[in-house]
Design a protein around this motif. Structure first.
Motif, PDB file in Angstrom:
ATOM      1  N   ARG A 733      12.452  -0.118 -19.521  1.00 19.29           N
ATOM      2  CA  ARG A 733      12.896   0.024 -18.122  1.00 19.29           C
ATOM      3  C   ARG A 733      12.705  -1.271 -17.344  1.00 19.29           C
ATOM      4  N   ARG A 736      15.458  -3.574 -18.215  1.00 22.99           N
ATOM      5  CA  ARG A 736      16.714  -3.126 -17.604  1.00 22.99           C
ATOM      6  C   ARG A 736      16.722  -3.421 -16.110  1.00 22.99           C
ATOM      7  N   THR A 739      16.827  -7.241 -15.466  1.00 21.19           N
ATOM      8  CA  THR A 739      18.162  -7.765 -15.788  1.00 21.19           C
ATOM      9  C   THR A 739      19.143  -7.443 -14.673  1.00 21.19           C
TER      10      THR A 739
END
Length: 803
Positions: A733, A736, A739
């Motif tokens: 997570r 993610r 990013t």
């Protein structure tokens, strides 16, 4: 010791026996130690003895042939002796007399050659004396009743080819004089030259007075024939100067050419007319002078004309100086105080309310500015500068034309240099003192006063807002009006100075522009950024006022656009050097204007230096402004955005815990996973889009770089501080979410994305499978990855997931 037939000796009691020549044969008996060895040595000696005997027999048998050959040689020697005797007899009796005869003949031939040379020299002298006598008779005859001046001059020109030693020699003195011409030939010739010179002078001046062009040309071309070329050039120069003076006086008459003395370019046109008339005369008369007087002789006429140009041009410039009250104007501009600029840089007292645009000072600055404007009329100064620029421009063309005419015709490819006739002229000095110096002084004042006035009338663009729901008025880029005004003036003053084609003028202008831009222009913007528009919170812990932020960004934009404007102004006149070169190259237009030696290159280098210095100094202030904008505006709000972004993000949860949380709150798992990215994107857009809308692309890019660098450190610190506290699913997570944050900041800009390389590598290491990580560890430096994180940071990243 015994002797052998061939002269070889055998020494008794020795271990060696000599043989033929210098060869020495070692006796085998010397080393014999037993009977067998002795027998072998004797056998060898017997063999040698047989060989020597055979050779001696052969020599004895050949003695008969040798005696026969020796007899033949004796016969040949006898015959050769007889031939030698006969040869000596021939040499003594026959060749000796022939040699004497040849020597006598050679001496006589040499004597005849010498006599021939003497005869030829004598004939030459006789012929030249005869030519001299014919020339003298021709001169005297032509100057008599026929009064054929061209013939008399041609006879004198012929006589100039006769050597002076012959003219003044005794032979000519005894042969040439006659009853009609009793004087010595050199006396006669000199008298004839003086008489004809005086006659030609009278006739030339009479023709000049009558404006008889045919006779002027007729007598002008006769002076070099009588050896008075300098006199002819001088009198011709005086004649031409009369025309120059007449045209100059005519141009200065009131109302000449439909103009009056009050006309702004009356005196400039008068000076231009003077230069054009001289150039026309030199160009049209140069062929006549070169044809009859020789190559390069026009220089003497030009020097004489320049003396008259000094007088007439000096009159025009002196009259212009008096009529235009240049000295008074110079005094006024030198004493101008520039109160607005001076007071702007003084510490300003704090005052409530919005500061006035027209003046940062308190009190009667506006009234003092009004009185200063009345003391120096900017329009009048601009007019004087334009007038001087026109005069200097024409003076440059005139000096270029004259210098080209004075160049050595034998070196047509040599660089153009200022002719001595120009540098030594009084007009050259007067141009420097009464045109160049006032121009430099007034140009410096005009430019600085224009910059001062631009800031006095400065205005910020209206209709700007940080509210995305409101439309921004006006056109980009959003800058203060002073930048447009100032750069317009920069272009105007450089253009005007370039038109003078004077390197000293342009160098002075460049220096003034550099000084005023670096000091006053950048100083005023710096003061505005520091005292008027600094985005400082009004209360502790608050945010800066919106109007201050907008004004601060406008000033940053103004610095960026000032750099661009000045670069465009300079780039139209020079060819910028490559990054690995030090010198700029002038454009073709600049080379045509500044054609003396290296003037164009020097000017190009100075223009490039002006651009480099200004851009360097303004960029330094621009970068500082962007940094302060980041510190005071972006960084504070970015912290709040990050706090809101991660306010309830718990990366220690497993995938099941996240799913359970979503079900309890009636949300989809995907929405939960997108929460961090969505919150950050919303806050980022509210913060950066209004700023990006108002700033120029370059300045916003600089701000974005600083913001991205700061944000990357925050994200890196957040990751590493979570070491050992994150679940495996939480690490995924984090990668993610981070990013998504990087994507939001970079918006496809790879240059910005590179700033987050460290964050990206930390997340990559944290989420790498054990087998893959072990393989990378095994490869060591050959893993093919360009690491930007240290070994310690990699260890922390591997320890991100709690065990």
């Amino acid at each position: 010791m015994s002797a052998l037939p061939n002269g070889t000796t055998l020494r008794r009691g020795s271990d060696a026996i000599p043989t033929k020549g210098s060869q020495i044969l070692v006796s085998p008996l010397a080393d014999a130690s037993d009977v067998a060895t002795l027998h072998d040595a004797l056998t060898s000696l017997y063999g040698r003895e047989n060989d020597l005997t055979t050779r001696l027999d052969a020599l004895v048998s050949s003695q008969t042939d040798l005696n026969r050959d020796l007899g033949r040689l004796d016969l040949l020697r006898a015959g050769l002796s007889a031939q030698i005797v006969a040869t000596r007899s021939v040499s003594n009796d026959m060749l000796s007399s022939a040699a004497n005869t040849a020597g006598d003949l050679s001496s006589k031939v040499k004597w005849l050659d010498l006599e021939k040379i003497r005869v030829d020299d004598t004939l030459g002298v006789v012929e030249q004396v005869a030519e001299l006598k014919a020339c003298i008779n021709g001169v005297v005859g032509s100057m008599g009743a026929p009064q054929d001046w061209e013939a008399a001059a041609s006879y004198l020109a012929r006589s100039s080819n006769i050597p002076e030693d012959i003219i003044k020699g005794a032979f000519a003195a005894s042969i040439v004089p006659s009853v009609e011409v009793p004087d010595a030939p050199w006396v006669t010739l000199e008298n004839a030259k003086e008489s004809l010179c005086a006659l030609f002078l009278r006739e030339f001046e009479k023709a000049a007075a009558d404006a008889d062009g045919f006779k002027i040309t007729r007598f002008f071309k006769l002076f070099p024939l009588i050896g008075r070329a300098d006199t002819g050039l001088d009198v011709y120069g005086r004649y031409v100067c009369q025309g120059v003076a007449g045209m100059a006086r005519s141009a200065l008459k009131e109302g000449a050419g439909g103009q009056t003395r009050q006309n702004g370019f009356f005196y400039a046109n008068a000076l231009i007319s003077l230069f054009e008339n001289i150039a026309r005369i030199v160009d049209s008369h140069g062929g006549l002078v070169e044809r009859h007087y020789g190559a390069g002789k026009m220089v003497r006429v030009i020097e004489r004309i320049q003396m008259e140009a000094d007088v007439q041009g000096g009159i025009i410039i002196d009259t212009w100086t008096d009529e235009r009250r240049i000295e008074r104007t110079m005094t006024d501009v030198k004493s101008y105080p520039f109160s607005f600029l001076v007071q702007s840089f003084l510490p300003q007292p704090s005052r409530a309310g919005t500061p006035r645009i027209n003046s940062p000072a308190v009190g009667g600055v506006a009234s003092s500015r009004q009185s200063e404007d009345e003391g120096v009329d900017m329009k009048e100064v601009d007019g004087r500068l334009s007038e001087i620029a026109v005069m200097l421009g024409r003076w440059s063309f005139y000096t270029r034309f004259v210098s080209a005419k004075c160049m050595d015709p034998n070196q047509p490819d040599s660089p153009l240099v200022l002719a001595d006739a120009m540098t030594k002229s009084n007009l050259y000095k007067k141009i420097g003192s009464k045109l160049t110096t006032p121009y430099n002084t007034m140009m410096t004042f005009f430019f600085r006063r224009s910059i001062e006035k631009a800031f006095q009338l400065d205005e910020y663009p209206s209709g700007l807002t940080l509210n995305l729901n409101r439309q921004v008025e006006g056109n980009t880029p959003y800058i203060i009006s002073a930048v447009d005004d100032a750069m317009y003036i920069v272009n105007a003053v450089i253009e005007k100075s370039v038109s003078t084609a004077q390197r000293t003028i342009l160098s002075s202008t460049i220096s003034s522009v550099d000084r005023v831009l670096s000091g006053d222009f950048i100083g005023m913007i710096q003061r505005k950024m520091r005292d008027e528009s600094y985005p400082k919170p009004t209360v502790q812990g608050g945010f800066p006022p919106e109007d201050k932020i907008i004004q601060f960004m406008v000033l940053i934009n103004s610095l960026e656009m000032a750099n661009q404007y000045l670069s465009r102004i300079i780039s139209t006149r020079i060819i910028a050097p490559p990054s690995d070169s030090n010198g700029a190259q002038p454009t073709e237009e600049l080379q045509k204007l500044f054609c003396f030696e290296k003037d164009a290159s020097s000017v190009a280098i100075e223009l490039h230096a002006l651009q480099s210095k200004f851009v360097s100094k303004s960029t330094e202030l621009l970068n500082e402004g962007v940094h302060r904008l980041f510190i005071e505006v972006v960084r504070t709000r970015l912290r709040l955005i990050l706090n809101d972004t991660f306010r309830d993000a718990d990366y220690s949860w497993t995938e099941e815990e996240v799913l359970e949380y979503a079900q309890q709150n009636g949300e989809e798992e995907g929405d939960i996973l997108e929460t961090v990215t969505r919150r950050f994107e919303s806050g980022w857009d509210r913060l950066m889009k209004p700023i990006a809308r108002l700033m120029t692309p370059t300045t916003f890019s600089s701000l974005l770089d600083q913001t991205a660098s700061y944000l990357s450190k925050i994200l890196e610190k957040r990751i590493l501080s979570s070491s050992g506290k994150t679940s495996a699913y939480g690490a995924i997570r984090i990668e993610r979410d981070f990013t998504g944050i990087v994507d939001t900041v970079a918006r496809g800009d790879y240059r910005v994305r590179e700033v987050f390389n460290k964050v990206t590598q930390v997340m990559m290491v944290a989420n790498m499978e054990d087998e893959e990580w072990d393989e990378i560890i095994a490869l060591g430096d050959d893993d093919g990855i360009e690491w930007v994180i240290t070994d310690e940071e990699r260890k922390k990243a591997r320890g991100l997931v709690k065990q």
